[in-house]
Design an enzyme around this catalytic site. Sequence first.
Site, mmCIF file in Angstrom:
data_model
loop_
_atom_site.group_PDB
_atom_site.id
_atom_site.type_symbol
_atom_site.label_atom_id
_atom_site.label_comp_id
_atom_site.label_asym_id
_atom_site.label_seq_id
_atom_site.Cartn_x
_atom_site.Cartn_y
_atom_site.Cartn_z
ATOM 1 N N ASP A 82 34.042 -15.387 -9.848
ATOM 2 C CA ASP A 82 33.739 -14.292 -10.788
ATOM 3 C C ASP A 82 32.592 -14.670 -11.731
ATOM 4 O O ASP A 82 31.953 -13.796 -12.325
ATOM 5 C CB ASP A 82 34.980 -13.917 -11.608
ATOM 6 C CG ASP A 82 35.561 -15.056 -12.434
ATOM 7 O OD1 ASP A 82 35.152 -16.226 -12.230
ATOM 8 O OD2 ASP A 82 36.427 -14.793 -13.295
ATOM 9 N N GLU A 83 32.339 -15.986 -11.872
ATOM 10 C CA GLU A 83 31.353 -16.427 -12.866
ATOM 11 C C GLU A 83 29.925 -16.009 -12.500
ATOM 12 O O GLU A 83 29.037 -16.030 -13.351
ATOM 13 C CB GLU A 83 31.461 -17.945 -13.074
ATOM 14 C CG GLU A 83 32.889 -18.320 -13.463
ATOM 15 C CD GLU A 83 33.068 -19.702 -14.064
ATOM 16 O OE1 GLU A 83 32.103 -20.255 -14.611
ATOM 17 O OE2 GLU A 83 34.196 -20.215 -13.970
ATOM 18 N N TYR A 101 26.609 -24.107 -13.325
ATOM 19 C CA TYR A 101 27.582 -23.938 -12.230
ATOM 20 C C TYR A 101 27.473 -22.538 -11.642
ATOM 21 O O TYR A 101 27.332 -22.359 -10.426
ATOM 22 C CB TYR A 101 29.004 -24.196 -12.747
ATOM 23 C CG TYR A 101 30.100 -23.640 -11.861
ATOM 24 C CD1 TYR A 101 30.327 -24.167 -10.588
ATOM 25 C CD2 TYR A 101 30.910 -22.584 -12.276
ATOM 26 C CE1 TYR A 101 31.334 -23.655 -9.762
ATOM 27 C CE2 TYR A 101 31.915 -22.065 -11.471
ATOM 28 C CZ TYR A 101 32.118 -22.603 -10.213
ATOM 29 O OH TYR A 101 33.111 -22.087 -9.402
ATOM 30 N N LYS A 103 26.375 -21.158 -7.833
ATOM 31 C CA LYS A 103 27.240 -20.334 -6.984
ATOM 32 C C LYS A 103 26.554 -19.005 -6.644
ATOM 33 O O LYS A 103 26.651 -18.521 -5.513
ATOM 34 C CB LYS A 103 28.585 -20.071 -7.682
ATOM 35 C CG LYS A 103 29.447 -21.304 -7.903
ATOM 36 C CD LYS A 103 29.982 -21.937 -6.629
ATOM 37 C CE LYS A 103 31.009 -21.100 -5.923
ATOM 38 N NZ LYS A 103 31.587 -21.840 -4.743
HETATM 39 P P1 NAD Z 1 37.945 -28.474 -6.691
HETATM 40 O O1 NAD Z 1 36.931 -29.017 -7.622
HETATM 41 O O2 NAD Z 1 39.400 -28.678 -6.990
HETATM 42 O O3 NAD Z 1 37.707 -29.062 -5.228
HETATM 43 C C1 NAD Z 1 36.440 -29.101 -4.635
HETATM 44 C C2 NAD Z 1 36.582 -29.858 -3.322
HETATM 45 O O4 NAD Z 1 35.287 -29.891 -2.686
HETATM 46 C C3 NAD Z 1 37.022 -31.312 -3.513
HETATM 47 O O5 NAD Z 1 38.027 -31.629 -2.570
HETATM 48 C C4 NAD Z 1 35.751 -32.106 -3.243
HETATM 49 O O6 NAD Z 1 35.998 -33.404 -2.751
HETATM 50 C C5 NAD Z 1 35.052 -31.217 -2.224
HETATM 51 N N1 NAD Z 1 33.601 -31.432 -2.190
HETATM 52 C C6 NAD Z 1 32.752 -31.488 -3.249
HETATM 53 N N2 NAD Z 1 31.497 -31.718 -2.819
HETATM 54 C C7 NAD Z 1 31.563 -31.773 -1.453
HETATM 55 C C8 NAD Z 1 30.596 -31.959 -0.438
HETATM 56 N N3 NAD Z 1 29.289 -32.152 -0.721
HETATM 57 N N4 NAD Z 1 30.994 -31.961 0.845
HETATM 58 C C9 NAD Z 1 32.308 -31.790 1.166
HETATM 59 N N5 NAD Z 1 33.262 -31.617 0.241
HETATM 60 C C10 NAD Z 1 32.897 -31.599 -1.056
HETATM 61 O O7 NAD Z 1 37.616 -26.938 -6.524
HETATM 62 P P2 NAD Z 1 38.571 -25.663 -6.510
HETATM 63 O O8 NAD Z 1 38.953 -25.343 -7.897
HETATM 64 O O9 NAD Z 1 39.597 -25.824 -5.459
HETATM 65 O O10 NAD Z 1 37.523 -24.543 -6.050
HETATM 66 C C11 NAD Z 1 37.317 -24.288 -4.665
HETATM 67 C C12 NAD Z 1 36.273 -23.198 -4.529
HETATM 68 O O11 NAD Z 1 36.715 -22.026 -5.213
HETATM 69 C C13 NAD Z 1 34.913 -23.558 -5.143
HETATM 70 O O12 NAD Z 1 33.897 -23.088 -4.299
HETATM 71 C C14 NAD Z 1 34.917 -22.821 -6.474
HETATM 72 O O13 NAD Z 1 33.590 -22.489 -6.851
HETATM 73 C C15 NAD Z 1 35.742 -21.591 -6.141
HETATM 74 N N6 NAD Z 1 36.475 -21.006 -7.263
HETATM 75 C C16 NAD Z 1 37.389 -21.738 -7.970
HETATM 76 C C17 NAD Z 1 38.101 -21.143 -8.987
HETATM 77 C C18 NAD Z 1 39.152 -21.913 -9.765
HETATM 78 O O14 NAD Z 1 39.709 -21.349 -10.716
HETATM 79 N N7 NAD Z 1 39.471 -23.141 -9.427
HETATM 80 C C19 NAD Z 1 37.894 -19.795 -9.302
HETATM 81 C C20 NAD Z 1 36.956 -19.070 -8.559
HETATM 82 C C21 NAD Z 1 36.258 -19.692 -7.542
HETATM 83 P P1 TYD Z 2 38.028 -24.114 -17.289
HETATM 84 O O1 TYD Z 2 39.422 -24.398 -16.838
HETATM 85 O O2 TYD Z 2 37.065 -25.241 -17.426
HETATM 86 O O3 TYD Z 2 37.465 -22.968 -16.330
HETATM 87 P P2 TYD Z 2 36.130 -22.047 -16.484
HETATM 88 O O4 TYD Z 2 35.224 -22.658 -17.470
HETATM 89 O O5 TYD Z 2 35.568 -22.110 -15.082
HETATM 90 O O6 TYD Z 2 36.613 -20.691 -16.856
HETATM 91 O O7 TYD Z 2 38.117 -23.396 -18.703
HETATM 92 C C1 TYD Z 2 38.879 -22.217 -18.903
HETATM 93 C C2 TYD Z 2 38.626 -21.755 -20.324
HETATM 94 O O8 TYD Z 2 39.198 -22.717 -21.223
HETATM 95 C C3 TYD Z 2 37.147 -21.670 -20.682
HETATM 96 O O9 TYD Z 2 36.971 -20.572 -21.576
HETATM 97 C C4 TYD Z 2 36.876 -22.972 -21.414
HETATM 98 C C5 TYD Z 2 38.212 -23.262 -22.104
HETATM 99 N N1 TYD Z 2 38.553 -24.685 -22.279
HETATM 100 C C6 TYD Z 2 38.926 -25.152 -23.546
HETATM 101 O O10 TYD Z 2 38.960 -24.401 -24.544
HETATM 102 N N2 TYD Z 2 39.266 -26.479 -23.662
HETATM 103 C C7 TYD Z 2 39.242 -27.344 -22.613
HETATM 104 O O11 TYD Z 2 39.536 -28.546 -22.787
HETATM 105 C C8 TYD Z 2 38.844 -26.848 -21.324
HETATM 106 C C9 TYD Z 2 38.786 -27.757 -20.140
HETATM 107 C C10 TYD Z 2 38.518 -25.503 -21.214
#
Ligand code: NAD
Ligand code: TYD
Length: 341
Positions: free
Chosen positions: A125-126, A149, A153
Amino acid sequence: MKVLVTGGAGFIGSNFVRHLLLTRSDVEVINFDKLTYAGNPESLSDVAANPRYSFVRGDITDLRAVTDVFQKGLDAVINFAAETHVDRSIEDASPFLMTNIFGTHCLLNAARTFRLKHFIHISTDEVYGSAPAGASFTEETHLDPRSPYAASKASADHFVSACANTFGISAVILRCTNNYGPFQFPEKLIPLTIANAREDKELPIYGDGMQERDWLFVEDYCRAIALTLERAKPGAIYNVSAGLPQANLKIVRTILAYLGKPDSLIKYVKDRPGHDRRYALDSSKIRRELGWKPQVLFEEGIRRTIDWYIQNTAWLGHARSGEYLKYYERHYVRRAETFRG
Ligand code: NAD
Ligand code: TYD
C-alpha cells in the site's frame, strides 16, 4: 503445479508457504531466499520434511541462480523477496534498489525467457503514499511513494506492468496494507512492542503516535494470495486490506493491556523523517472479483499474535541473535553434503 516462492523464509512468505502446502495437495513449493537478517528457515521447520517442499538459498539479483531455479520447470512465481523496513531504507537505500528493483527485473527476465504462466508480484500500500483522513485509495490512484522503501516498491511495480505490456508476461500485482501475525521480525511495530514490553523495555513511539495503519492478519493475506494464484486474470492489480485503519498508539496500548504491562513503558521519540501519516486501501475489487474477504477480526488476530510470541521465545531469540543461520547450516548445508557424499 510447481510454485517458486521468493523470500519464503520471511514473515509473509513463510506463512504463505505453509498455507499453500496445507491447503493445496497438488502444489510443490520451492522456497528461494537469500537469508538476510529477516529470513529465517526455522519459521518453516514444521514443513521442512514435506516431500512437496524444498529450499534453495539464493539471491534474486543473481541472474545465474535465478536461471538455475527456473530450469526446474516452474508454473508460477510469487515474488515476496524484498528489503522491507522503512527505517533501514532511510539509513541506506542501496540494498532496496538492488533487491526490490534489480531483483524483480531479474525475475521478470527469467519469466520472459521461460514463458512463465503466472507471475504474482507482492507490492505494498505504501506505493500510493499517505491517504487523507476519511479517504481510501483504489487501484486507480496514482502512485506517490514517499520513502525510499516505497519508491523501490513503486519502481518494481512499474517494471512488472511495463514487462507485462512489452513482453506479454502474465503478471498480477497485489498491494496489501500492513500485515501482522506469527514469524514477523521484531523490528516492525507489533512484534517489537510485544518483545520489548515482555522484557519491560521502553517502547519507542514515533512523533505523536497518531499515524494510522490498516492492519491485516497474515492468514487473511495468505488466503488472498492463494485465490489470486487460482483465479486472477493476467494484468490485474488488487488492493488487499481489512479496511480498518487504527492509530499506532491504540495498537501499542492494546498490546500492553493484554500483557498486563503499564502504559509508562511508552516513550515518545523523534518522528521518522517523511513519516506517512495514514495508509488506507479500498479492497472492494478483490472482494468482488475473487470473492475474498478478511476472516480474522483484529481483536482475535492480535491475541493470537501475542500468544504466539509468548510461546516462541526461542524463535525470537534466534531471529534477533543471528542464530537462525546455524539452523540453516545444521538442517540444509550439512544434509546436502551428506547426500552428495
Ligand atoms: P520480510 O522482511 O519479513 O522478509 C523478506 C524476505 O526476503 C526474507 O526472507 C529475506 O531473506 C528475503 N530476501 C531479501 N533480499 C533477498 C534477495 N535479494 N534474494 C532473495 N531473498 C531475499 O518481509 P515481509 O514482511 O514478509 O514482506 C514480504 C513482501 O510483502 C515484501 O515484498 C513486502 O514489500 C511486502 N509487504 C509487506 C507488508 C508487511 O506488513 N510485512 C505489507 C505490504 C507488503
Ligand atoms: P512499521 O512496522 O515499521 O511498518 P511501516 O512503516 O511499513 O508502516 O511501522 C508501523 C508504524 O509504527 C509506522 O507508523 C511507524 C510506527 N513505529 C513506531 O512508532 N515505533 C517503532 O518502533 C516502529 C518500528 C514503528
